[in-house]
Design an enzyme around this catalytic site. Sequence first.
Site, PDB file in Angstrom:
ATOM      1  N   GLY A  12     -10.587   8.951  -1.944  1.00 19.74           N
ATOM      2  CA  GLY A  12     -11.250   9.277  -0.679  1.00 19.74           C
ATOM      3  C   GLY A  12     -12.733   8.954  -0.611  1.00 19.74           C
ATOM      4  CB  ILE A  89       4.185  -0.747   3.719  1.00 18.66           C
ATOM      5  CG1 ILE A  89       3.520  -1.608   2.627  1.00 18.66           C
ATOM      6  CG2 ILE A  89       4.504  -1.591   4.947  1.00 18.66           C
ATOM      7  CD1 ILE A  89       4.359  -2.748   2.145  1.00 18.66           C
ATOM      8  CG  HIS A 106      -7.176  -5.956   1.021  1.00 16.91           C
ATOM      9  ND1 HIS A 106      -6.156  -5.292   0.381  1.00 16.91           N
ATOM     10  CD2 HIS A 106      -7.226  -7.195   0.474  1.00 16.91           C
ATOM     11  CE1 HIS A 106      -5.615  -6.096  -0.512  1.00 16.91           C
ATOM     12  NE2 HIS A 106      -6.239  -7.252  -0.485  1.00 16.91           N
TER      13      HIS A 106
HETATM   14  C1  GAR Z   1     -10.588   1.021  -1.872  1.00 19.90           C
HETATM   15  O1  GAR Z   1     -11.156   0.113  -2.796  1.00 19.90           O
HETATM   16  C2  GAR Z   1      -9.798   0.277  -0.808  1.00 19.90           C
HETATM   17  O2  GAR Z   1     -10.380  -0.948  -0.438  1.00 19.90           O
HETATM   18  C3  GAR Z   1      -8.489   0.076  -1.522  1.00 19.90           C
HETATM   19  O3  GAR Z   1      -8.261   1.287  -2.183  1.00 19.90           O
HETATM   20  C4  GAR Z   1      -9.505   1.868  -2.551  1.00 19.90           C
HETATM   21  C5  GAR Z   1      -9.519   3.301  -2.061  1.00 19.90           C
HETATM   22  O4  GAR Z   1     -10.634   3.980  -2.546  1.00 19.90           O
HETATM   23  N1  GAR Z   1      -7.435  -0.262  -0.626  1.00 19.90           N
HETATM   24  C6  GAR Z   1      -6.455  -1.121  -0.925  1.00 19.90           C
HETATM   25  O5  GAR Z   1      -6.337  -1.670  -2.003  1.00 19.90           O
HETATM   26  C7  GAR Z   1      -5.460  -1.403   0.207  1.00 19.90           C
HETATM   27  N2  GAR Z   1      -4.630  -2.505  -0.104  1.00 19.90           N
HETATM   28  P1  GAR Z   1     -11.079   5.368  -1.915  1.00 19.90           P
HETATM   29  O6  GAR Z   1      -9.825   6.274  -1.923  1.00 19.90           O
HETATM   30  O7  GAR Z   1     -12.122   5.888  -2.857  1.00 19.90           O
HETATM   31  O8  GAR Z   1     -11.588   5.118  -0.527  1.00 19.90           O
END
Ligand code: GAR
Length: 187
Positions: A12, A89, A106
Amino acid sequence: MKKIVIMISGRGSNLVAIAENVNNGILQGECIIQAVFSNKRNAAGLQKAEQFGIPTHVISKTGNYNFHLLDWLRSKNPDLIILAGYMKILPAEIVRAFPQKIINIHPADTKEHQGLNGYKWAWEKKLAETKITVHFVDEGLDSGKIIGQRVVDLRGAESLAEIEKRGLQVEHEFYSECIKMILERID
Ligand code: GAR
């Protein structure tokens, strides 16, 4: 005031950056965060949402996951649904129920790499740069129309952790900028 819902599965950190921008930054006066949704009851981001006083909602394993999620999203009637580390998804029926209203961030160029582990991919390929991508969500995997991309310089990074640190720093600023731009286009 526009209404947004944020969907997470884990840490998060993007949710926190958005919430800070809503309270005190470039999203102030632009929107309210109606709720944070997680498909994982133990997602660390849920506690972070609660610290901001944002209502949370969890649907974990259930046979009718998509049915309940669609029902809940409809009850919120958000202007924008923001995926922030949501690692499931979305089915076609949910995507179709909110056309051009679901966006995702992403950690790579979605034309080059889709799915999980975008930073690991950049590290293993020894890329000199990667492109954080914000895109609309369609029925495919990271295949929706690109809203914006921002380059992260990876030269000299000596570990995957360093790459992720640099990338997240960019994500945290860039996502709110894209959200502001999209909200301004909605009447
Ligand atoms: C982030 O790096 C986001 O870009 C990635 O997951 C992480 C979540 O971090 N999303 C993906 O890979 C989607 N394909 P967070 O929970 O600390 O925001």
